[in-house]
Design an enzyme around this catalytic site. Sequence first.
Site, PDB file in Angstrom:
ATOM      1  N   THR A 132       2.499 -10.684  13.924  1.00 48.46           N
ATOM      2  CA  THR A 132       1.273 -11.096  13.233  1.00 48.46           C
ATOM      3  C   THR A 132       0.525  -9.826  12.860  1.00 48.46           C
ATOM      4  O   THR A 132       0.500  -8.880  13.659  1.00 48.46           O
ATOM      5  CB  THR A 132       0.364 -11.911  14.188  1.00 48.46           C
ATOM      6  OG1 THR A 132       1.067 -13.080  14.574  1.00 48.46           O
ATOM      7  CG2 THR A 132      -0.938 -12.325  13.552  1.00 48.46           C
TER       8      THR A 132
ATOM      9  N   ASP B  54      -0.026  -7.157   4.465  1.00 46.88           N
ATOM     10  CA  ASP B  54      -0.824  -8.392   4.558  1.00 46.88           C
ATOM     11  C   ASP B  54       0.013  -9.629   4.865  1.00 46.88           C
ATOM     12  O   ASP B  54      -0.387 -10.462   5.680  1.00 46.88           O
ATOM     13  CB  ASP B  54      -1.628  -8.614   3.270  1.00 46.88           C
ATOM     14  CG  ASP B  54      -2.770  -7.613   3.120  1.00 46.88           C
ATOM     15  OD1 ASP B  54      -3.058  -6.906   4.099  1.00 46.88           O
ATOM     16  OD2 ASP B  54      -3.365  -7.546   2.034  1.00 46.88           O
TER      17      ASP B  54
ATOM     18  N   GLN C 111      -4.402 -21.362  18.082  1.00 45.84           N
ATOM     19  CA  GLN C 111      -5.167 -20.347  17.352  1.00 45.84           C
ATOM     20  C   GLN C 111      -5.264 -19.050  18.156  1.00 45.84           C
ATOM     21  O   GLN C 111      -5.669 -18.020  17.634  1.00 45.84           O
ATOM     22  CB  GLN C 111      -6.593 -20.853  17.099  1.00 45.84           C
ATOM     23  CG  GLN C 111      -6.674 -21.973  16.094  1.00 45.84           C
ATOM     24  CD  GLN C 111      -8.095 -22.521  15.937  1.00 45.84           C
ATOM     25  OE1 GLN C 111      -9.081 -21.881  16.272  1.00 45.84           O
ATOM     26  NE2 GLN C 111      -8.193 -23.729  15.411  1.00 45.84           N
TER      27      GLN C 111
ATOM     28  N   THR D 106       0.816  -1.222   0.000  1.00 41.39           N
ATOM     29  CA  THR D 106       0.000   0.000   0.000  1.00 41.39           C
ATOM     30  C   THR D 106       0.841   1.260   0.000  1.00 41.39           C
ATOM     31  O   THR D 106       0.467   2.271  -0.587  1.00 41.39           O
ATOM     32  CB  THR D 106      -0.896   0.014   1.269  1.00 41.39           C
ATOM     33  OG1 THR D 106      -1.738  -1.121   1.212  1.00 41.39           O
ATOM     34  CG2 THR D 106      -1.760   1.248   1.359  1.00 41.39           C
TER      35      THR D 106
HETATM   36  N1  ASP Z   1      -2.880  -5.342   0.346  1.00 38.71           N
HETATM   37  C1  ASP Z   1      -1.740  -4.566   0.796  1.00 38.71           C
HETATM   38  C2  ASP Z   1      -0.502  -5.464   0.724  1.00 38.71           C
HETATM   39  O1  ASP Z   1      -0.308  -6.258   1.601  1.00 38.71           O
HETATM   40  C3  ASP Z   1      -1.967  -4.084   2.193  1.00 38.71           C
HETATM   41  C4  ASP Z   1      -0.825  -3.256   2.753  1.00 38.71           C
HETATM   42  O2  ASP Z   1       0.160  -2.970   2.131  1.00 38.71           O
HETATM   43  O3  ASP Z   1      -0.953  -2.834   3.904  1.00 38.71           O
HETATM   44  O4  ASP Z   1       0.250  -5.349  -0.198  1.00 38.71           O
END
Ligand code: ASP
Length: 346
Positions: free
Chosen positions: A167, A92, A278, A15
Site C-alpha cells: 500500500t 500513486d 480500513q 515521477t
Molecule cells: N503522481 C505520480 C504517479 O503516480 C507520483 C509518483 O510517481 O510517485 O505517477
Amino acid sequence: MKRKPKALIIYTGGTIGMVKDSYTGALMPVNFERLLANIPEIVKLDIELDIHTFEQTLDSSNVLPEHWIQMVETIEKNYDRYDGFVILHGSDTMAHSASAVSFMIENLSKPVIFTGSQLPIGVLRTDAKENFITALEIAVMKENDLPKVTEVCVYFEYHLLKGNRTTKFSSSHFNAFTSTNYPPLAEAGVQILFNDNILRKHNGLPTKFYKKLDPNIAILKIFPGMTENYVRGVLQIEGIKAIVLETFGSGNAPTSDWFISALKEAIARDIIIVNVTQCPSGSVMQGKYNTSSALGEIGVLSGQDITSEAALVKLMFLLANSPDLDTVRQKFPIPLKEEMTINEWA
Ligand code: ASP
C-alpha cells in the site's frame, strides 16, 4: 562465454521520468531517452537492457485496467527473451498495478519488479537511481542458475515487497510503501538480504497469462454518520457485481437494521460483498465482535488481511475469469498468490 543477463524495462510513466512543465510548473512525464540521460551509471551494470515504452507515458493516477492488460501482454510477448522485467510506474497506483499483474500471471517463473520514485530522476536528491538500479539487479539475479525471484514485487527505498501486499502510505517519504501484513522479501543494504523462507518458489508448471478484467466493482467505505442514501446509492450502481466494504477495526460495522438490510438485499441481488478493514494492518475477523457477526451471517465474505487494493483487483480478475458468480464466491476467500493469510475467523 557466459551471456550477459537481459532485462526488459517497461516504462509506463510516473515521477521517475517527469520534468517540470516550464509553463505551468506541474510535473509531466517525459520520454525514456530523457530519463536515461540522467542515469549514465546504468551502463556500468553488466545487464543487457531493452526498453518498451508505453505509447503515452502516464501519471499513474491515469492507469486503467487496460494498462494492466498491456503490461501483461508485453511480458507475455517477451517472456522467453528476458531474465526479468522491471516496470517503471508512478507510485500513486503502483500497489493496484502490482496486485493486478500478480493475479494475471499464473506460475510466474521470472522476476517482475515494479519501481518508481518520489523525486524525478533529474533532481539532485532523487531516490530514483537507487530504486531503479537495485530493481534491475534483482530482476536478473540467479541462484543455482535459476531466477532468485519468481513473483511480482515492488522495490522501493531498500525494500523488496510482495506486490499484492503493498500500500502506498506516504506521499512525502522516500519510503513510500508498506506491507504491514507480510514481511519484506528482501532488504537492500551493503548486500541484498533475501528472506528465503517466504520467497515464492516456481512450481515448474507452464506460465499462463490472463488478459481479462471486469471493472464493475465499487468500494464502500463506511464512516460514523453515513446515511442510508449513501450506502444504497453505492449498492445500487447499475451493473455493479462486487463491492469492497471497508470496515472498522477487525471487520466491524454498524448493526443498524437499515444497514444490514441494505447489504442483505444487495447479496440477494447476487452482488458479492467482501469485508476489508480500513486499518493499515491487521485482519478482518467476522464474528469476533457483535458488530461483525451479522456480516458473516448474511453472506459478506471475509477479506481477512488483504489490502483494499488487492481485494479490488482480485475481484476484477475473478469476475472476468470465472465461469459464474458462485465460482467467484468460492475462490475469493482462498489465497491465489499469498495476498491474504487465512485466520481462524475466516
Ligand atoms: N503522481 C505520480 C504517479 O503516480 C507520483 C509518483 O510517481 O510517485 O505517477
